[in-house]
Design an enzyme around this catalytic site. Sequence first.
Site, PDB file in Angstrom:
ATOM      1  N   HIS A   1      79.616 -20.934 -46.884  1.00 35.76           N
ATOM      2  CA  HIS A   1      79.066 -20.719 -45.542  1.00 35.76           C
ATOM      3  C   HIS A   1      78.417 -19.339 -45.470  1.00 35.76           C
ATOM      4  O   HIS A   1      79.097 -18.333 -45.657  1.00 35.76           O
ATOM      5  CB  HIS A   1      80.182 -20.812 -44.497  1.00 35.76           C
ATOM      6  CG  HIS A   1      80.701 -22.205 -44.317  1.00 35.76           C
ATOM      7  ND1 HIS A   1      80.510 -22.925 -43.166  1.00 35.76           N
ATOM      8  CD2 HIS A   1      81.374 -23.018 -45.168  1.00 35.76           C
ATOM      9  CE1 HIS A   1      81.062 -24.123 -43.302  1.00 35.76           C
ATOM     10  NE2 HIS A   1      81.594 -24.206 -44.498  1.00 35.76           N
TER      11      HIS A   1
ATOM     12  N   CYS B   1      75.648 -24.428 -39.818  1.00 34.41           N
ATOM     13  CA  CYS B   1      76.877 -24.280 -39.041  1.00 34.41           C
ATOM     14  C   CYS B   1      76.529 -24.125 -37.562  1.00 34.41           C
ATOM     15  O   CYS B   1      75.654 -23.349 -37.191  1.00 34.41           O
ATOM     16  CB  CYS B   1      77.693 -23.107 -39.580  1.00 34.41           C
ATOM     17  SG  CYS B   1      77.966 -21.759 -38.463  1.00 34.41           S
ATOM     18  N   GLU B   2      77.209 -24.915 -36.747  1.00 37.80           N
ATOM     19  CA  GLU B   2      76.837 -24.940 -35.333  1.00 37.80           C
ATOM     20  C   GLU B   2      77.338 -23.710 -34.571  1.00 37.80           C
ATOM     21  O   GLU B   2      76.950 -23.490 -33.435  1.00 37.80           O
ATOM     22  CB  GLU B   2      77.339 -26.223 -34.672  1.00 37.80           C
ATOM     23  CG  GLU B   2      78.835 -26.329 -34.546  1.00 37.80           C
ATOM     24  CD  GLU B   2      79.242 -27.702 -33.996  1.00 37.80           C
ATOM     25  OE1 GLU B   2      78.508 -28.683 -34.197  1.00 37.80           O
ATOM     26  OE2 GLU B   2      80.310 -27.774 -33.365  1.00 37.80           O
ATOM     27  N   HIS B   3      78.194 -22.926 -35.192  1.00 37.47           N
ATOM     28  CA  HIS B   3      78.696 -21.727 -34.509  1.00 37.47           C
ATOM     29  C   HIS B   3      77.746 -20.548 -34.632  1.00 37.47           C
ATOM     30  O   HIS B   3      77.701 -19.692 -33.762  1.00 37.47           O
ATOM     31  CB  HIS B   3      80.061 -21.339 -35.070  1.00 37.47           C
ATOM     32  CG  HIS B   3      81.096 -22.406 -34.885  1.00 37.47           C
ATOM     33  ND1 HIS B   3      82.045 -22.722 -35.823  1.00 37.47           N
ATOM     34  CD2 HIS B   3      81.300 -23.251 -33.852  1.00 37.47           C
ATOM     35  CE1 HIS B   3      82.794 -23.708 -35.385  1.00 37.47           C
ATOM     36  NE2 HIS B   3      82.361 -24.057 -34.191  1.00 37.47           N
ATOM     37  N   HIS B   4      77.019 -20.479 -35.743  1.00 35.74           N
ATOM     38  CA  HIS B   4      76.131 -19.333 -35.967  1.00 35.74           C
ATOM     39  C   HIS B   4      74.685 -19.746 -36.236  1.00 35.74           C
ATOM     40  O   HIS B   4      73.828 -18.883 -36.388  1.00 35.74           O
ATOM     41  CB  HIS B   4      76.630 -18.511 -37.158  1.00 35.74           C
ATOM     42  CG  HIS B   4      78.021 -17.981 -36.987  1.00 35.74           C
ATOM     43  ND1 HIS B   4      79.134 -18.657 -37.448  1.00 35.74           N
ATOM     44  CD2 HIS B   4      78.476 -16.857 -36.387  1.00 35.74           C
ATOM     45  CE1 HIS B   4      80.227 -17.951 -37.155  1.00 35.74           C
ATOM     46  NE2 HIS B   4      79.851 -16.873 -36.500  1.00 35.74           N
TER      47      HIS B   4
ATOM     48  N   CYS C   1      77.562 -17.855 -42.963  1.00 35.38           N
ATOM     49  CA  CYS C   1      78.136 -17.072 -41.865  1.00 35.38           C
ATOM     50  C   CYS C   1      79.378 -16.321 -42.324  1.00 35.38           C
ATOM     51  O   CYS C   1      79.844 -15.415 -41.637  1.00 35.38           O
ATOM     52  CB  CYS C   1      78.427 -17.939 -40.644  1.00 35.38           C
ATOM     53  SG  CYS C   1      79.694 -19.195 -40.883  1.00 35.38           S
TER      54      CYS C   1
ATOM     55  N   GLN D   1      81.937 -28.179 -40.996  1.00 34.75           N
ATOM     56  CA  GLN D   1      82.233 -28.893 -42.233  1.00 34.75           C
ATOM     57  C   GLN D   1      83.324 -29.946 -42.046  1.00 34.75           C
ATOM     58  O   GLN D   1      83.263 -31.034 -42.617  1.00 34.75           O
ATOM     59  CB  GLN D   1      82.634 -27.874 -43.311  1.00 34.75           C
ATOM     60  CG  GLN D   1      82.865 -28.513 -44.672  1.00 34.75           C
ATOM     61  CD  GLN D   1      83.205 -27.483 -45.737  1.00 34.75           C
ATOM     62  OE1 GLN D   1      82.790 -26.339 -45.652  1.00 34.75           O
ATOM     63  NE2 GLN D   1      83.963 -27.894 -46.734  1.00 34.75           N
TER      64      GLN D   1
HETATM   65 ZN   LIG Z   1      79.489 -20.241 -38.916  1.00 33.26          ZN
END
Ligand SMILES: [Zn+2]
Length: 216
Positions: free
Chosen positions: A173, A104-107, A175, A145
């Site tokens: 996920h 995941c590119e956010h975390h 995260c 996703q």
């Molecule tokens: Zn994430």
Amino acid sequence: MSGTESGERDHGSLVGELDESTNGQAPAAVDLSRIERAVREILAAVGEDPDREGLLETPARVARMYAEMFTGLREDPRRHLKKFFIEKYDEVVLVKDISFNSVCEHHLLPFMGVAHIGYLPNGRVIGLSKLARVVEVVSRRPQVQERMTETIADLLVSELDAKGVAVVVEATHTCMTIRGIRRPGSLCVTSAMRGIFRSHLSSRSEVMTLIYGGKR
Ligand SMILES: [Zn+2]
């Protein structure tokens, strides 16, 4: 050997070749020593001692791991869709449960699950394993996703000229399971419908029944 600043090392540690089919549009090769320096920084920033025995090899290990997890950045998934067969087959082709691991590119935490891909050919049919290859390339990038699902669908539309494409991705996920709201077992489902599966409710129901047949 370790314990030297990674910045002092030679700069010969670039890995990853540009894929020929990307015409040089892919990002530069992975700079391993740069990742190593960054990982040392993170360890120091959280209050660890990057020079203690157990962590000495960690920056280099993490650098190699990132290089591996993000190979999809330097590969064009379209190359797996170039070899198709001309077939007069006009029923749905469906491959279920294509497993994948992404990040995941956010975390920068992994998310993993399965993709189901169905398409209604318009004369062009590809080998079933190629669908798994496409999922592999697209997932090995920093991702969300939703975009991953749409990217796969759009690739099949553009490369195969399919009459309809249905992509459903189900993933867990980390995260969400190990941090934040901590909901182990929660499943995120995304779908992308193209062509007839988008415009015709009956066709969409048919492909969704094929995907989930006997499951729910
Ligand atoms: Zn994430």
